[in-house]
Design a protein around this motif. Structure first.
Motif, PDB file in Angstrom:
ATOM      1  N   LEU A 137      13.702  27.764 -29.363  1.00  0.00           N
ATOM      2  CA  LEU A 137      13.629  29.050 -28.656  1.00  0.00           C
ATOM      3  C   LEU A 137      14.905  29.870 -28.805  1.00  0.00           C
ATOM      4  O   LEU A 137      14.851  31.096 -28.870  1.00  0.00           O
ATOM      5  N   ASP A 138      16.048  29.179 -28.909  1.00  0.00           N
ATOM      6  CA  ASP A 138      17.310  29.904 -29.085  1.00  0.00           C
ATOM      7  C   ASP A 138      17.310  30.691 -30.391  1.00  0.00           C
ATOM      8  O   ASP A 138      17.780  31.820 -30.443  1.00  0.00           O
ATOM      9  N   LYS A 144      14.662  31.714 -31.971  1.00  0.00           N
ATOM     10  CA  LYS A 144      13.687  32.802 -31.818  1.00  0.00           C
ATOM     11  C   LYS A 144      14.337  33.981 -31.092  1.00  0.00           C
ATOM     12  O   LYS A 144      14.210  35.129 -31.517  1.00  0.00           O
ATOM     13  N   ARG A 145      15.069  33.690 -30.038  1.00  0.00           N
ATOM     14  CA  ARG A 145      15.691  34.779 -29.258  1.00  0.00           C
ATOM     15  C   ARG A 145      16.751  35.513 -30.078  1.00  0.00           C
ATOM     16  O   ARG A 145      16.884  36.734 -29.987  1.00  0.00           O
ATOM     17  N   THR A 146      17.489  34.762 -30.902  1.00  0.00           N
ATOM     18  CA  THR A 146      18.473  35.419 -31.769  1.00  0.00           C
ATOM     19  C   THR A 146      17.767  36.393 -32.715  1.00  0.00           C
ATOM     20  O   THR A 146      18.189  37.543 -32.866  1.00  0.00           O
ATOM     21  N   ARG A 167      22.531  32.710 -30.448  1.00  0.00           N
ATOM     22  CA  ARG A 167      22.233  31.881 -29.284  1.00  0.00           C
ATOM     23  C   ARG A 167      22.187  30.402 -29.655  1.00  0.00           C
ATOM     24  O   ARG A 167      22.426  29.546 -28.836  1.00  0.00           O
ATOM     25  N   GLU A 185      14.884  37.848 -32.376  1.00  0.00           N
ATOM     26  CA  GLU A 185      14.338  38.990 -31.625  1.00  0.00           C
ATOM     27  C   GLU A 185      15.436  40.000 -31.293  1.00  0.00           C
ATOM     28  O   GLU A 185      15.272  41.203 -31.478  1.00  0.00           O
ATOM     29  N   ALA A 186      16.570  39.446 -30.825  1.00  0.00           N
ATOM     30  CA  ALA A 186      17.656  40.339 -30.423  1.00  0.00           C
ATOM     31  C   ALA A 186      18.203  41.123 -31.608  1.00  0.00           C
ATOM     32  O   ALA A 186      18.445  42.323 -31.520  1.00  0.00           O
TER      33      ALA A 186
END
Length: 917
Positions: free
Chosen positions: A105-106, A108-110, A42, A112-113
């Motif tokens: 946040l991008d 972090k989302r990577t 992301r 998590e995914a």
DNA sequence: GCAAGGTC
């Protein structure tokens, strides 16, 4: 560790930066079936690399991504974020939280995914304390997305194949203690930084005319545990220079000419400060001037090339050789790194790993039009020029020294600075794999009438690394040949004088050296701290790239120094560093270090605030007082009465205004203007711990009031425990009867008070307030006429020498002021009035009174009865007591006692110190 | 609007 064979597991690998993710993936995927695939995450910078690998017989599908440094930030809870939301002292206890900021946040989302489909996570963060802390930040995010993770830490010391393969086969557990040490640092830095920054900004910004800023309302006077010691180095050197007293010295010089040339002999005593002594010895030499050679020593001297290049050395040398700022150097180095021309530029390491293929790196440079031939010579075994580089003993275990990674003869898009930095990196690299320069040195010592002199000559036999390292030179001079026992008559023999000189201002290289030595900042942040000094108007860099403090920088350091604090010295940071070390090795616990340190700093902060007069005094030396109603900090502090019901964000605090009246105001001022005015007849008020049971929203703390008997009706009590929440009838009635101290109702309240003789009422009216002096706050004159202005700017310094016969009433306390005569260097013979009262240090030059004397006398007479004890309460108490030091009057009319920090003399301050020159 | 530490 790993299970054997069988099922393929998915492993998420995370590095501290994209470049490491790429490099490690490249190494691990080499020769793997399927090779390496890349896809986007992301975040546009942090790619995901995929490949197969086997860890201890466990087949793994590797996903390799990265963060960009810290993933999280530490901040105060929302409630404390606004500057006026709380007393800065509260910041030592305010709750803090770690969170992932918007721009991360991008990433972090990577994470998590990707982690959801993985069984293992391997943390490849840099192997230092910060890296360990980032590892736990990553872990925090990943564990929330996947509770069943198998967690591993890879430890590696260089991005070379063998190291990387070895580290992935010997995975360990992350080190909580290392991470704890960083948590400690973060929290202390935040609390100290924010509290002191808010305090000194709010105290000083509005109080003085900060003439260097176009809009000083927005200026921030920051304090930080790294930036202040950095400023301290600059100020200390500046003071050292100012305190320097040139001293004349004497020395004997001798020269000798022969067919072979000239030799200059230096007196081995160096120099003498005693003229008589110098002359006596000189006369002895003149009477028996024959020189006898007592020693001839010949030796080979080597000048070694520098150690491999670390960040600090790169910054220092670019500053020295090209006058580039450390900030610009790092900016350019980062760009060269991003484009693959040089290795990672933020490193402490100054020695190459034995496994590094240095020759290939040299080989790459063989085609360069300027230094290509040198590179060829280096690789030619016949030349004997090669030498394995010596290390400087530093290793950050994460990066090699800075070296070229790609050949370039210069790119079209490069700026001049790009060329310079690349050239420095390459030449430095070539130099440190070269032989040292070789010289033949001859030292000759002679004796003249019992005095020894020596001369040194040097011939360079082989330049070696100096051929490529054009930034360094090795001076040499040829002297004639001498033999032991030889005698000659000197060509000249002179007695010369000289004067001692102060040290120079700090250069950027000096400053970096000071910071490095004291452990201020890291290789990646030092240049930031230096830049911060310039951005904050604390220091300037002259055309010679040397630093001197601005008035602001000097005043701040002087203020804290006068308090007796060493907040501007590196000791605080050193202590923190020591504690962090203890936490990281487990000899001290995180909570205990945090508690102790913050407790100490809180006490220090509290103390500094009590002594804020010192900061104000120091600022008053350099800046005009502002006419703006300020001293924001002074007013901002007060005991909390309740949460503001209007803005719902800030506290309402009890305050006493400069005119003596009390009010309860919102700390959110000026955004929130909620205020409760209190009766003008209040003489004392303090917030108690009792809370009101009926007013809401609570808690509303009750206030213990004391009223002036003569200003309230006889049926009201002088003591009253009241509530400002709206339930208190007595308070409301007294406001109606006596009025309040607010500007809006002062006229009506004056009427309603029914006691025109009351002292406080005379000063409270709006019209009177407008005619009061902005400097000394007294009525009867304006600031342009203020008698205390005579001493503003610290030009008026006096020592009394005789008792005069004339006197005037004191403008401050009403007691008689006696005419005296000054006896200081600057003002000898000048007359001044000084107050007789033991409690008061009022002082004014006679020649500054001019025609205003009568008016002043009247004013003093009329206000002296009115000011009474209350007037004195406004800050006069703390410094008002007589001391053995000479006392002065500051711009505010408040007495100052102290002594000169340069010479220690209590008779004057440093700005007029004769030693300052 | 405050710190210092990572890095883009």
């Amino acid at each position: 560790m790993a299970g054997g064979g069988g099922r393929v597991i998915r492993v998420l690998n995370v590095a501290e930066k994209p470049s490491v993710a790429k490099a490690v993936s490249g190494i691990l995927s080499k020769n793997q079936p399927g090779g390496m695939r890349v896809r986007d995450g992301r975040s546009r910078y942090n790619k995901i690399f995929e490949f197969n690998y086997t860890i201890r017989n466990q087949p793994c599908q590797m996903l390799f991504t990265s963060v960009t440094g810290h993933l999280m930030e530490l901040e105060f809870d929302e409630r404390y974020r606004k500057w006026h939301s709380c007393d800065p002292l509260d910041l030592y206890n305010a709750p803090v939280r770690k969170f992932v900021p918007e721009d991360k946040l991008d990433i972090k989302r990577t994470l998590e995914a990707e982690v959801r489909s993985c069984q293992w996570i391997v943390l490849w963060l840099d192997c230092d304390r910060e890296g360990e802390n980032i590892a736990f930040e990553v872990l925090d995010v990943c564990r929330q997305a996947n509770h069943n993770l198998n967690v591993w830490r890879a430890r590696f010391s260089a991005l070379i194949d063998r190291e990387i393969h070895q580290s992935v086969q010997t995975l360990v557990q992350p080190n909580q203690l290392f991470s704890d040490a960083v948590d400690v640092r973060q929290e202390i830095d935040l609390r100290i930084g924010a509290s002191f920054t808010r305090f000194q900004t709010m105290l000083l910004r509005g109080a003085f005319v900060l003439d260097f800023a176009t809009d000083d309302r927005n200026i921030v006077l920051s304090y930080g545990p790294c930036q202040f010691p950095t400023l301290g180095f600059v100020v200390e050197r500046y003071w050292e220079i100012q305190a320097h007293e040139p001293e004349e010295f004497w020395t004997i010089n001798c020269t000798h000419n022969s067919d072979e040339g000239t030799a200059t002999f230096n007196w081995m005593r160096g120099h003498l400060f005693d003229y008589t002594c110098g002359v006596t010895i000189y006369e002895m030499c003149i009477q028996e001037p024959i020189a006898t050679v007592t020693k001839v020593k010949q030796q080979e001297k080597l000048k070694y090339p520098p150690h491999p290049l670390s960040t600090i050395e790169l910054e220092k040398r670019a500053s020295r050789y090209f006058r580039m700022s450390s900030e610009q150097t790092m900016k350019v180095a980062e760009d060269l790194y991003q484009n693959g021309f040089i290795s990672y530029p933020r490193t402490e390491t100054d020695s190459f790993s034995e496994k590094t293929d240095l020759r290939t790196m040299v080989q790459e440079q063989e085609g360069h039009p300027v230094w290509g031939i040198y590179a060829q010579r280096l690789l030619d075994p016949q030349s004997g020029l090669w030498r394995n580089p010596s290390g400087g003993g530093h290793d950050d275990k994460a990066h090699p020294p800075i070296h070229p990674t790609k050949f370039s003869a210069g790119e079209t898009r490069w700026s001049q600075d790009h060329h310079r930095v690349y050239e420095l990196v390459v030449r430095h690299f070539l130099a440190c794999v070269s032989q040292p320069a070789v010289g033949a040195e001859t030292i000759v010592e002679i004796d003249i009438a019992g005095e020894s002199f020596s001369a040194c000559g040097r011939v360079i036999l082989a330049k070696n690394y100096l051929d490529v390292y054009r930034f360094e030179s090795w001076g040499g001079s040829v002297i004639p040949t001498y033999s032991f026992g030889q005698q000659f008559t000197p060509t000249t023999l002179t007695l010369d004088s000289g004067v001692t000189r102060p040290p120079p201002l700090l250069s950027e290289a000096d400053l970096l050296g000071c910071m490095d030595k004291a452990g201020i900042g890291t290789d990646a942040t030092m240049h930031d701290h230096i830049k911060k000094l310039l951005d904050r108007f604390y220091a300037i860099k002259d055309s010679n790239t040397r630093f001197s403090p601005t008035k602001l920088g000097e005043a701040l350091v002087m203020g804290y120094d006068d308090m007796g604090y060493e907040l501007w010295k590196p000791y605080l940071r050193a202590m923190m560093e020591c504690d962090m070390k203890a936490v990281s090795i487990g000899t001290k616990r995180k909570v205990e270090v945090l508690e102790t340190c913050l407790q100490q700093m809180k006490a220090c902060f509290s103390d500094a605030r009590t002594n804020k007069g010192k900061l104000l005094e120091a600022m008053a030396i350099f800046f005009e007082r502002s006419n703006r109603s300020s001293g924001g900090e002074q007013q901002a502090v007060g005991d909390v009465v309740r949460r503001c019901g209007l803005c719902l964000e800030s506290d309402m605090v009890l305050r006493q205004k400069p005119d003596g009246n009390f009010m309860v105001g919102c700390l959110g001022y000026p955004q929130c203007r909620n205020v409760v005015w209190l009766p003008g007849s209040v003489s004392e008020a303090s917030v108690t711990e009792n809370t009101c049971t009926s007013c809401s929203p609570g808690p509303v703390f009750k206030i213990q009031f004391k009223f002036r008997r003569l200003e309230i009706p006889p049926n009201y009590s002088v003591q009253h425990l009241g509530c400002i929440g709206g339930c208190d009838d007595i308070l409301r009635q007294l406001v109606e009867i006596c009025g309040t101290g607010s500007r809006n109702n002062s006229n009506t309240s004056g009427r309603g008070r029914g006691n025109p003789t009351a002292s406080s009422s005379a000063q409270r009216g709006n019209s009177r307030a407008q005619s009061s002096c902005a400097y000394c706050r007294q009525t009867g004159h304006l600031s342009n006429d203020c008698p205390s202005q005579a001493s503003r700017g610290r030009t008026a310094r006096a020592q009394e020498v005789d008792n005069g016969e004339s006197s005037i009433p004191c403008n401050s306390c009403g007691a008689p002021c006696i005419l005296r005569t000054a006896n200081t260097a600057n003002n000898r013979g000048r007359k001044f009035f000084s107050c007789q009262s033991q409690e008061c240090n009022f002082f004014v030059w006679e020649d500054n009174l001019n025609g205003g004397r009568a008016e002043r006398a009247n004013t003093s007479a009329s206000t002296s009865s009115g000011r009474g004890g209350r007037g004195r309460g406004r800050g006069r108490g703390q410094s008002g007591a007589h001391s053995s030091n000479v006392s002065f009057v500051s711009a505010t009319g408040e007495p100052i006692t102290g002594r000169c920090f340069i010479c220690g003399d209590p008779g004057h301050f440093a700005n007029v110190c004769p030693r300052r020159g």
